[in-house]
Design an enzyme around this catalytic site. Structure first.
Site, PDB file in Angstrom:
ATOM      1  N   GLY A   1       0.780  -1.233   0.000  1.00 20.42           N
ATOM      2  CA  GLY A   1       0.000   0.000   0.000  1.00 20.42           C
ATOM      3  C   GLY A   1       0.812   1.283   0.000  1.00 20.42           C
ATOM      4  O   GLY A   1       0.345   2.308   0.507  1.00 20.42           O
TER       5      GLY A   1
ATOM      6  N   ASN B   1       1.426   3.057  -2.630  1.00 16.75           N
ATOM      7  CA  ASN B   1       0.656   3.979  -3.478  1.00 16.75           C
ATOM      8  C   ASN B   1      -0.557   4.523  -2.735  1.00 16.75           C
ATOM      9  O   ASN B   1      -0.900   5.689  -2.881  1.00 16.75           O
ATOM     10  CB  ASN B   1       0.235   3.303  -4.784  1.00 16.75           C
ATOM     11  CG  ASN B   1       1.348   3.303  -5.820  1.00 16.75           C
ATOM     12  OD1 ASN B   1       1.654   4.338  -6.409  1.00 16.75           O
ATOM     13  ND2 ASN B   1       1.965   2.153  -6.030  1.00 16.75           N
TER      14      ASN B   1
ATOM     15  N   LEU C   1     -11.596  -8.301 -11.594  1.00 14.11           N
ATOM     16  CA  LEU C   1     -12.984  -7.880 -11.383  1.00 14.11           C
ATOM     17  C   LEU C   1     -13.868  -8.432 -12.496  1.00 14.11           C
ATOM     18  O   LEU C   1     -13.447  -8.524 -13.650  1.00 14.11           O
ATOM     19  CB  LEU C   1     -13.046  -6.352 -11.369  1.00 14.11           C
ATOM     20  CG  LEU C   1     -12.230  -5.693 -10.248  1.00 14.11           C
ATOM     21  CD1 LEU C   1     -12.055  -4.198 -10.510  1.00 14.11           C
ATOM     22  CD2 LEU C   1     -12.892  -5.923  -8.889  1.00 14.11           C
TER      23      LEU C   1
ATOM     24  N   ASN D   1      -6.420   1.880 -12.675  1.00 14.42           N
ATOM     25  CA  ASN D   1      -5.408   0.974 -12.131  1.00 14.42           C
ATOM     26  C   ASN D   1      -4.039   1.559 -12.429  1.00 14.42           C
ATOM     27  O   ASN D   1      -3.876   2.333 -13.367  1.00 14.42           O
ATOM     28  CB  ASN D   1      -5.552  -0.393 -12.813  1.00 14.42           C
ATOM     29  CG  ASN D   1      -4.510  -1.398 -12.348  1.00 14.42           C
ATOM     30  OD1 ASN D   1      -4.273  -1.549 -11.139  1.00 14.42           O
ATOM     31  ND2 ASN D   1      -3.864  -2.077 -13.289  1.00 14.42           N
TER      32      ASN D   1
ATOM     33  N   HIS E   1      -0.218   0.224 -13.406  1.00 16.12           N
ATOM     34  CA  HIS E   1       0.506  -0.968 -13.836  1.00 16.12           C
ATOM     35  C   HIS E   1       1.995  -0.626 -13.946  1.00 16.12           C
ATOM     36  O   HIS E   1       2.346   0.414 -14.500  1.00 16.12           O
ATOM     37  CB  HIS E   1      -0.042  -1.429 -15.201  1.00 16.12           C
ATOM     38  CG  HIS E   1       0.574  -2.702 -15.661  1.00 16.12           C
ATOM     39  ND1 HIS E   1       0.191  -3.940 -15.202  1.00 16.12           N
ATOM     40  CD2 HIS E   1       1.597  -2.933 -16.534  1.00 16.12           C
ATOM     41  CE1 HIS E   1       0.926  -4.869 -15.762  1.00 16.12           C
ATOM     42  NE2 HIS E   1       1.785  -4.292 -16.575  1.00 16.12           N
TER      43      HIS E   1
ATOM     44  N   SER F   1       2.048   2.909 -15.916  1.00 14.21           N
ATOM     45  CA  SER F   1       0.887   3.387 -16.666  1.00 14.21           C
ATOM     46  C   SER F   1      -0.331   3.438 -15.758  1.00 14.21           C
ATOM     47  O   SER F   1      -0.635   2.462 -15.073  1.00 14.21           O
ATOM     48  CB  SER F   1       0.556   2.415 -17.814  1.00 14.21           C
ATOM     49  OG  SER F   1       1.688   2.129 -18.611  1.00 14.21           O
TER      50      SER F   1
ATOM     51  N   ASP G   1      -5.590  -5.174 -18.129  1.00 10.55           N
ATOM     52  CA  ASP G   1      -4.634  -4.113 -18.531  1.00 10.55           C
ATOM     53  C   ASP G   1      -4.921  -3.539 -19.913  1.00 10.55           C
ATOM     54  O   ASP G   1      -4.013  -3.043 -20.589  1.00 10.55           O
ATOM     55  CB  ASP G   1      -3.177  -4.632 -18.485  1.00 10.55           C
ATOM     56  CG  ASP G   1      -2.766  -5.108 -17.107  1.00 10.55           C
ATOM     57  OD1 ASP G   1      -3.246  -4.530 -16.117  1.00 10.55           O
ATOM     58  OD2 ASP G   1      -1.978  -6.067 -17.012  1.00 10.55           O
TER      59      ASP G   1
HETATM   60  C1  GRF Z   1       2.713  -1.242  -7.907  1.00  6.61           C
HETATM   61  O1  GRF Z   1       3.950  -1.485  -8.478  1.00  6.61           O
HETATM   62  C2  GRF Z   1       1.634  -1.177  -8.947  1.00  6.61           C
HETATM   63  O2  GRF Z   1       2.088  -0.788 -10.204  1.00  6.61           O
HETATM   64  C3  GRF Z   1       1.156  -2.600  -9.016  1.00  6.61           C
HETATM   65  O3  GRF Z   1       1.250  -3.071  -7.701  1.00  6.61           O
HETATM   66  C4  GRF Z   1       2.266  -2.370  -6.998  1.00  6.61           C
HETATM   67  C5  GRF Z   1       1.669  -1.904  -5.719  1.00  6.61           C
HETATM   68  O4  GRF Z   1       2.619  -1.433  -4.828  1.00  6.61           O
HETATM   69  N1  GRF Z   1      -0.166  -2.672  -9.597  1.00  6.61           N
HETATM   70  P1  GRF Z   1       2.192  -0.810  -3.438  1.00  6.61           P
HETATM   71  O5  GRF Z   1       1.352  -1.834  -2.694  1.00  6.61           O
HETATM   72  O6  GRF Z   1       1.411   0.442  -3.713  1.00  6.61           O
HETATM   73  O7  GRF Z   1       3.464  -0.526  -2.741  1.00  6.61           O
END
Ligand code: GRF
Length: 187
Positions: free
Chosen positions: A12, A14, A87, A101, A103, A135, A144
């Site tokens: 988490g 992000n 999903l 999302n 990626h 992306s 994707d």
């Molecule tokens: C990220 O690299 C994102 O691109 C992918 O999953 C990872 C999540 O990382 N979909 P975090 O849990 O936010 O550290």
């Protein structure tokens, strides 16, 4: 106030970035109304620390139906921030244009089934790509495949390992994800 629901499966970072950017105003006029996880993961603790309502939803046959019941209709944006479950097409249709999302590669390259986590970075290195990146894209029923909203690039160096490349890609994710979210919500 725009309402964001964040779906997670992992550490988490992000999610944390989104929380911080809402607080700093980089993402304006928004709040995370709910964090939903499909497994026990550290991201749930981040939600707890930020006092965001959160829930664990067991994976299984009616997972998407369950999600549909929990996520309010008036949600402005559903953000997949390191979310590993697929999903259903009913779900992606219901919230069409409202699910995004991130990626860890430059789609349409290195996307699709099985392309997640270190698999992506391994594939990029094996293909001897000169650049990679991240992306942000809309989520449709194809894995994707939805329209790309924003991309950020990083150079791939000769001595990069999957881990060093992952770190560079994560750093660019932290830049583009809040920008994309703010752009979608506030134009
Ligand atoms: C990220 O690299 C994102 O691109 C992918 O999953 C990872 C999540 O990382 N979909 P975090 O849990 O936010 O550290």
């Amino acid at each position: 106030m725009k309402k964001i629901v964040v779906l997670i499966s992992g550490s988490g970072t992000n999610l944390q970035r989104i929380i911080d950017c809402i607080e700093s105003g980089e993402i304006a006029n928004a709040k995370i109304s709910m964090v939903l996880a499909d497994r026990n993961c550290y991201g749930v603790e981040r939600a707890e620390h930020a006092n965001i309502p959160n829930q664990l939803i067991k994976r299984g046959k009616s997972f998407s139906e369950h999600l549909e019941k929990i996520i309010p209709e008036n949600t402005d944006l559903i953000v997949l921030a390191g979310f590993l479950s697929i999903l259903s097409s009913d779900f992606t249709e219901k919230f069409k244009g409202k699910i995004i999302n991130i990626h860890p590669a430059l789609l349409p390259k290195f996307g699709g089934f099985g392309m997640w986590g270190m698999n992506v970075h391994n594939a990029v290195l094996e293909a001897k790509e000169e650049e990679s990146g991240a992306s942000v894209h809309f989520v449709t029923s194809g894995i994707d495949e939805g329209e790309i909203i924003l991309q950020g690039k990083v150079p791939v160096d000769e001595n990069d390992t999957p881990e060093t490349l992952a770190a560079k890609v994560h750093a660019i994710e932290y830049e583009i994800f809040p920008k994309a979210i703010n752009k979608i919500l506030n134009g």
